[in-house]
Design an enzyme around this catalytic site. Structure first.
Site, mmCIF file in Angstrom:
data_model
loop_
_atom_site.group_PDB
_atom_site.id
_atom_site.type_symbol
_atom_site.label_atom_id
_atom_site.label_comp_id
_atom_site.label_asym_id
_atom_site.label_seq_id
_atom_site.Cartn_x
_atom_site.Cartn_y
_atom_site.Cartn_z
ATOM 1 N N CYS A 52 -7.705 -4.911 -6.514
ATOM 2 C CA CYS A 52 -6.706 -5.145 -5.456
ATOM 3 C C CYS A 52 -6.387 -3.927 -4.594
ATOM 4 C CB CYS A 52 -5.423 -5.675 -6.077
ATOM 5 S SG CYS A 52 -5.717 -7.144 -7.061
HETATM 6 C C1 UGA Z 1 -1.905 -4.465 -8.097
HETATM 7 C C2 UGA Z 1 -0.402 -4.471 -7.771
HETATM 8 O O1 UGA Z 1 0.257 -3.567 -8.646
HETATM 9 C C3 UGA Z 1 0.186 -5.874 -7.934
HETATM 10 O O2 UGA Z 1 1.538 -5.881 -7.555
HETATM 11 C C4 UGA Z 1 -0.599 -6.831 -7.038
HETATM 12 O O3 UGA Z 1 -0.124 -8.164 -7.176
HETATM 13 C C5 UGA Z 1 -2.066 -6.786 -7.418
HETATM 14 O O4 UGA Z 1 -2.558 -5.433 -7.284
HETATM 15 C C6 UGA Z 1 -2.820 -7.701 -6.502
HETATM 16 O O5 UGA Z 1 -2.881 -7.426 -5.297
HETATM 17 O O6 UGA Z 1 -3.275 -8.769 -6.927
HETATM 18 P P1 UGA Z 1 -3.325 -4.451 -10.362
HETATM 19 O O7 UGA Z 1 -4.538 -4.447 -9.513
HETATM 20 O O8 UGA Z 1 -3.245 -5.364 -11.524
HETATM 21 O O9 UGA Z 1 -2.036 -4.798 -9.472
HETATM 22 O O10 UGA Z 1 -3.170 -2.980 -10.894
HETATM 23 P P2 UGA Z 1 -2.067 -1.827 -10.871
HETATM 24 O O11 UGA Z 1 -1.235 -1.908 -12.076
HETATM 25 O O12 UGA Z 1 -1.389 -1.786 -9.560
HETATM 26 O O13 UGA Z 1 -3.000 -0.538 -11.019
HETATM 27 C C7 UGA Z 1 -3.951 -0.229 -9.997
HETATM 28 C C8 UGA Z 1 -4.603 1.105 -10.277
HETATM 29 O O14 UGA Z 1 -3.679 2.157 -10.067
HETATM 30 C C9 UGA Z 1 -5.144 1.293 -11.686
HETATM 31 O O15 UGA Z 1 -6.412 1.896 -11.609
HETATM 32 C C10 UGA Z 1 -4.157 2.222 -12.345
HETATM 33 O O16 UGA Z 1 -4.702 3.021 -13.352
HETATM 34 C C11 UGA Z 1 -3.727 3.070 -11.166
HETATM 35 N N1 UGA Z 1 -2.394 3.674 -11.329
HETATM 36 C C12 UGA Z 1 -1.278 2.897 -11.379
HETATM 37 C C13 UGA Z 1 -2.286 5.054 -11.435
HETATM 38 O O17 UGA Z 1 -3.300 5.800 -11.400
HETATM 39 N N2 UGA Z 1 -1.049 5.602 -11.578
HETATM 40 C C14 UGA Z 1 0.075 4.847 -11.608
HETATM 41 O O18 UGA Z 1 1.180 5.418 -11.718
HETATM 42 C C15 UGA Z 1 -0.054 3.461 -11.526
#
Ligand code: UGA
Length: 437
Positions: A267
């Site tokens: 995403c």
């Molecule tokens: C993301 C959004 O958080 C959701 O709100 C949204 O609905 C979704 O995309 C979507 O568009 O369908 P998701 O892809 O499940 O959700 O993953 P995240 O939890 O957002 O993490 C994304 C990436 O960011 C991961 O690689 C994670 O490791 C990284 N991340 C996240 C960090 O490096 N640091 C952080 O503090 C948080």
């Protein structure tokens, strides 16, 4: 209330299972017949905490899973949750959504009821008005707003908390015209999620909200990652203490401030590229968004240079990668930074061994025999000259001096600072901390 959910990925499957478990009549539709038959037998196409149980409850109640679109004909609400993947220029690929709404249009052409169609798939502003609505009206021979409702209903759930987020969303966004369909939809959601804010707006705004949300999250991550790179060069500075402290400022908030190897998944990277592409189209040079993306891409490079600084050439070096899922508690490796890293390391002719508690099968689909798949953490570490910790799985927290004793060179790059508080007889680098002596 009869509900259809079209597209059984993370969003669709979580939604149909949760609604069925709450006693709604639900038909989950997907064009993949094999997937449908597996789901009917309780076999999940993906790993998602809590989904298996919720699906089991749903299947015992009123959940039907099928590839037969005609089952939607008696439904009052039809949620569209198909994917909108990325094209090579960053724009979104609409073929799946066009196919889904074409089928829906054909079915509602013959049906007597007035269903409400809710688009959950992520689409750029204007897609509903310019593409989805005309296709639906043409295929059904009916008029939106009069014969059927059409509502933009973006989804904010996160993989690995999909069930929790489906049961307890933080907001409901409904985009569209003020019709009786909107009123009915608002009533449906206020009963389903009492006390959750419902934002009613127009289609374009609802479509844009989703990109605003994900691009802000990506911006927070790139911000903390850039800061972490600065901190790495200041001896003794700890990025986690900084993130924790600024996170206590209510204007900043503590979520999404975990420095790491960059954001991945199906995403954030895709939505950032789509928004940048869209901004260009409407005549805006998205300087900040471009910088967020560039910062993200640079994270991998800085990990590799950290490795090369200590190991010299990486050719023929045995490197262990712990964690290939794009984040913990999922088996999803789509756009995972770990996968990107491995691709780059393979180009440099390094020998890669990986271990991930859940994502081994999906990683195998990407790399086949090009890398080695270890059975455990210690198995992965044996004889390696460096271990790179990419995903913060709880299981990796047990790593200690005993687990690294068979490494050829005790060299750890910890991209998530999983071991930063441990005393290790190793050369230890952590993103955001630098070298720990
Ligand atoms: C993301 C959004 O958080 C959701 O709100 C949204 O609905 C979704 O995309 C979507 O568009 O369908 P998701 O892809 O499940 O959700 O993953 P995240 O939890 O957002 O993490 C994304 C990436 O960011 C991961 O690689 C994670 O490791 C990284 N991340 C996240 C960090 O490096 N640091 C952080 O503090 C948080």
């Amino acid at each position: 209330m009869n509900i259809a959910v079209v597209g059984l990925g993370f969003v669709g499957l979580s939604m149909s299972s949760v609604l069925a478990s709450k006693n709604y009549n639900v038909v989950g539709i997907d064009i993949d017949n094999q997937k449908c038959s597996d789901i009917r037998n309780g076999i999940l196409p993906l790993f998602e905490p809590g989904l298996e149980n919720t699906l089991r409850v749903g299947l015992k109640k009123k959940l039907t899973i099928s590839n037969n679109f005609s089952l939607i004909k008696n439904c009052d609400m039809i949620f569209v949750t198909v994917g909108t993947p990325q094209k090579s220029n960053g724009a979104i690929e609409l073929s799946m959504i066009k196919e889904a709404i074409t089928s829906i249009g054909r079915i509602i052409a013959k049906s007597k009821n007035n269903p409400i169609i809710l688009i959950k798939s992520t689409v750029t502003p204007g897609t509903m008005q310019n593409i989805i609505l005309p296709i639906l009206e043409k295929r059904s021979g009916k008029k939106a707003g009069r014969d059927f409702g059409l509502i933009s209903n973006p989804e904010f759930l996160q993989e690995s908390s999909a069930i929790k987020n489906t049961k307890f969303p933080h907001v409901i966004v409904l985009g569209g015209y003020q019709t009786r369909f909107m009123k009915k939809t608002k009533n449906f959601f206020s009963k389903l999620h009492p006390n959750i804010p419902i934002i009613i707006t127009n289609h374009q705004t609802a479509e844009m909200v989703k990109y605003a949300n994900n691009s802000f999250l990506a911006t927070k991550i790139s911000f903390i990652n850039q800061l972490s790179n600065i901190c790495q060069n200041i001896p003794g500075v700890n990025i986690d203490d900084i993130a924790k402290t600024i996170g206590l400022d209510p204007r900043i908030g503590d979520a999404f401030l975990n420095a790491g190897p960059g954001y991945g998944g199906s995403c954030l990277p895709k939505d950032m590229k789509a928004l940048i592409n869209f901004a260009d189209k409407v005549g805006i040079n998205p300087i900040l968004l471009n910088a967020v993306e560039k910062t993200n891409q640079r994270q991998i490079k800085s990990i590799i240079s950290l490795m090369e600084k200590s190991l010299g050439t990486l050719a023929l070096k045995r490197l262990a990668v712990l964690g290939t899922a794009f984040k913990p508690n999922t088996d999803d490796v789509r756009d995972s930074i770990a996968i990107e890293l491995i691709k780059k390391l393979l180009k440099k002719k390094a020998r890669i061994t990986i271990y991930d508690p859940k994502a081994m099968r999906n990683t195998m689909k990407v790399f086949g025999k090009k890398i080695i798949y270890a059975k455990s953490i210690t198995d992965a570490l044996n004889n390696s000259q460096c271990v790179i910790m990419m995903t913060h799985w709880k299981q990796f927290e047990v790593l200690n001096n005993n687990s690294i004793k068979h490494m050829k060179r005790k060299f750890i790059i910890d991209c998530r600072r999983i071991l930063s508080k441990k005393e290790l007889n190793a050369e230890y680098y952590a993103i955001g901390i630098g070298k720990k002596e």
